[in-house]
Design an enzyme around this catalytic site. Structure first.
Site, mmCIF file in Angstrom:
data_model
loop_
_atom_site.group_PDB
_atom_site.id
_atom_site.type_symbol
_atom_site.label_atom_id
_atom_site.label_comp_id
_atom_site.label_asym_id
_atom_site.label_seq_id
_atom_site.Cartn_x
_atom_site.Cartn_y
_atom_site.Cartn_z
ATOM 1 N N LYS A 53 0.847 -1.200 0.000
ATOM 2 C CA LYS A 53 0.000 0.000 0.000
ATOM 3 C C LYS A 53 0.880 1.246 0.000
ATOM 4 C CE LYS A 53 -3.756 -2.452 2.292
ATOM 5 N NZ LYS A 53 -4.347 -2.884 3.555
ATOM 6 N N GLN A 97 -4.359 -1.566 9.731
ATOM 7 C CA GLN A 97 -4.373 -2.906 9.148
ATOM 8 C C GLN A 97 -4.999 -3.906 10.120
ATOM 9 O OE1 GLN A 97 -3.513 -3.591 5.998
ATOM 10 N NE2 GLN A 97 -3.803 -5.788 6.162
ATOM 11 N N ASP A 120 -10.829 2.936 4.456
ATOM 12 C CA ASP A 120 -11.320 1.551 4.368
ATOM 13 C C ASP A 120 -12.838 1.513 4.224
ATOM 14 O OD1 ASP A 120 -9.462 -0.575 4.463
ATOM 15 O OD2 ASP A 120 -9.009 -0.170 6.565
HETATM 16 N N1 GUN Z 1 -6.826 -6.787 6.375
HETATM 17 C C1 GUN Z 1 -7.187 -7.524 5.303
HETATM 18 N N2 GUN Z 1 -7.866 -6.758 4.410
HETATM 19 C C2 GUN Z 1 -7.929 -5.512 4.938
HETATM 20 C C3 GUN Z 1 -8.479 -4.288 4.482
HETATM 21 O O1 GUN Z 1 -9.071 -4.193 3.403
HETATM 22 N N3 GUN Z 1 -8.321 -3.224 5.314
HETATM 23 C C4 GUN Z 1 -7.680 -3.326 6.499
HETATM 24 N N4 GUN Z 1 -7.595 -2.225 7.249
HETATM 25 N N5 GUN Z 1 -7.156 -4.447 6.951
HETATM 26 C C5 GUN Z 1 -7.273 -5.533 6.174
#
Ligand code: GUN
Length: 295
Positions: A53, A97, A120
């Site tokens: 990311k 995350q 998100d």
């Molecule tokens: N862990 C797995 N997928 C995601 C996501 O799309 N966002 C976040 N914050 N954590 C994750």
């Protein structure tokens, strides 16, 4: 011939466009859109996702802030970290995350993120806005938003009347995917572990969204001939055929069998996965534009 929906190429198109838009934003606002990602602990898969990311954000001209906290960080310290990011005007998007270590209340943390920075789309305010159709103010969850774009790549922009069966009812994918397809005027059924005769239900779908997190659970013969299959699953499984101790990624759909029957299908990897990051970047720029009021 089954069409393979090339999520990697579609995501690359989106991020190329975002790079142009980010440049224009930076010229007008005087600083680049900024995404802050918080990782608690050292889970290797999460660390890879977070790194990807950050790399993508920088590649397209965003500022990337990456805060990695020790696995034993207290909930109070994580709260303080998020409050600091909430009030920092140079930070436009915040992503924590998941999953978080067991001693931290995930819901509490999600609810603490400022909704206008919640890239998100997990905050209850954004969930509510999605459900009421307030798309001008909402930030949409990334994986479901990417799934809709992939379905449109196969079927065209007008999805109205399509019967979508979403398999899985998680807050992160299943439920928001159902809402987004509903907003596209689809007829939506949400299936889950207690659904009766899942194979028969899946067989009625024009679009199958597989989001169960179980490797190759959805079988080829469940798919209606010509249907569009969006496979959200990313499961690491043993791959002895590649050598001892080797692994590979597979989706929630038995790809080899389903791709013989479907009209269009997303591969794993290279389908929904790249779209999730592209939509995260889309949300970050959107959040930045709304905060600076410059489009
Ligand atoms: N862990 C797995 N997928 C995601 C996501 O799309 N966002 C976040 N914050 N954590 C994750």
């Amino acid at each position: 011939m089954t069409r393979i929906i090339d999520g990697k190429a579609i995501a690359a198109r989106i991020t190329d466009e975002l790079a142009d838009k980010a440049g224009r934003f930076t010229d007008i606002a005087g600083s680049a859109p900024c995404l802050a990602v918080v990782l608690v602990g050292e889970d290797p898969a999460s660390a890879v996702y977070v790194r990807n990311k950050g790399r993508m954000a920088e590649r397209i001209g965003f500022r990337s802030v990456q805060n990695t906290l020790a696995a034993d960080t207290s909930e109070a310290d994580l709260i303080a970290e998020i409050e600091a990011l909430n009030t920092d005007p140079s930070v436009n998007g915040i992503l924590v995350q998941l999953p978080l270590p067991a001693h931290i209340d995930e819901t509490k943390i999600i609810e603490l993120i400022a909704p206008e920075k919640d890239v998100d789309g997990f905050h209850p305010i954004n969930v509510g806005r999605l459900n009421t159709g307030d798309f001008d103010k909402a930030l949409m969850p990334c994986t479901p938003a990417g799934s809709v774009i992939l379905a449109k790549d196969a079927l065209g922009d007008d999805l109205s009347g399509q019967h979508v069966v979403v398999v899985g009812r998680s807050n992160i994918v299943g439920k928001p995917a159902a809402q987004l397809f509903l907003a596209e005027n689809c007829t939506v059924t949400i299936a889950h572990s207690r659904t009766k005769d899942l194979p028969a239900l899946v067989k009625t779908a024009d679009i199958v969204v597989a989001a169960v997190g179980r490797p190759e659970m959805i079988k080829g013969e469940w798919i209606k001939p010509g249907a569009t299959v969006i496979d959200v699953g990313i499961n690491r499984v043993d791959a002895p055929e590649k050598g001892e101790g080797k692994t590979k990624l597979v989706g929630d759909v038995d790809y080899a069998a389903a791709s013989e029957i479907a009209g269009a299908i997303t591969p794993v990897p290279g389908g929904v996965g790249p779209m999730t990051i592209a939509m995260l970047m889309t949300n970050t720029l959107k959040a930045a534009e709304r905060q600076r009021d410059c489009k």
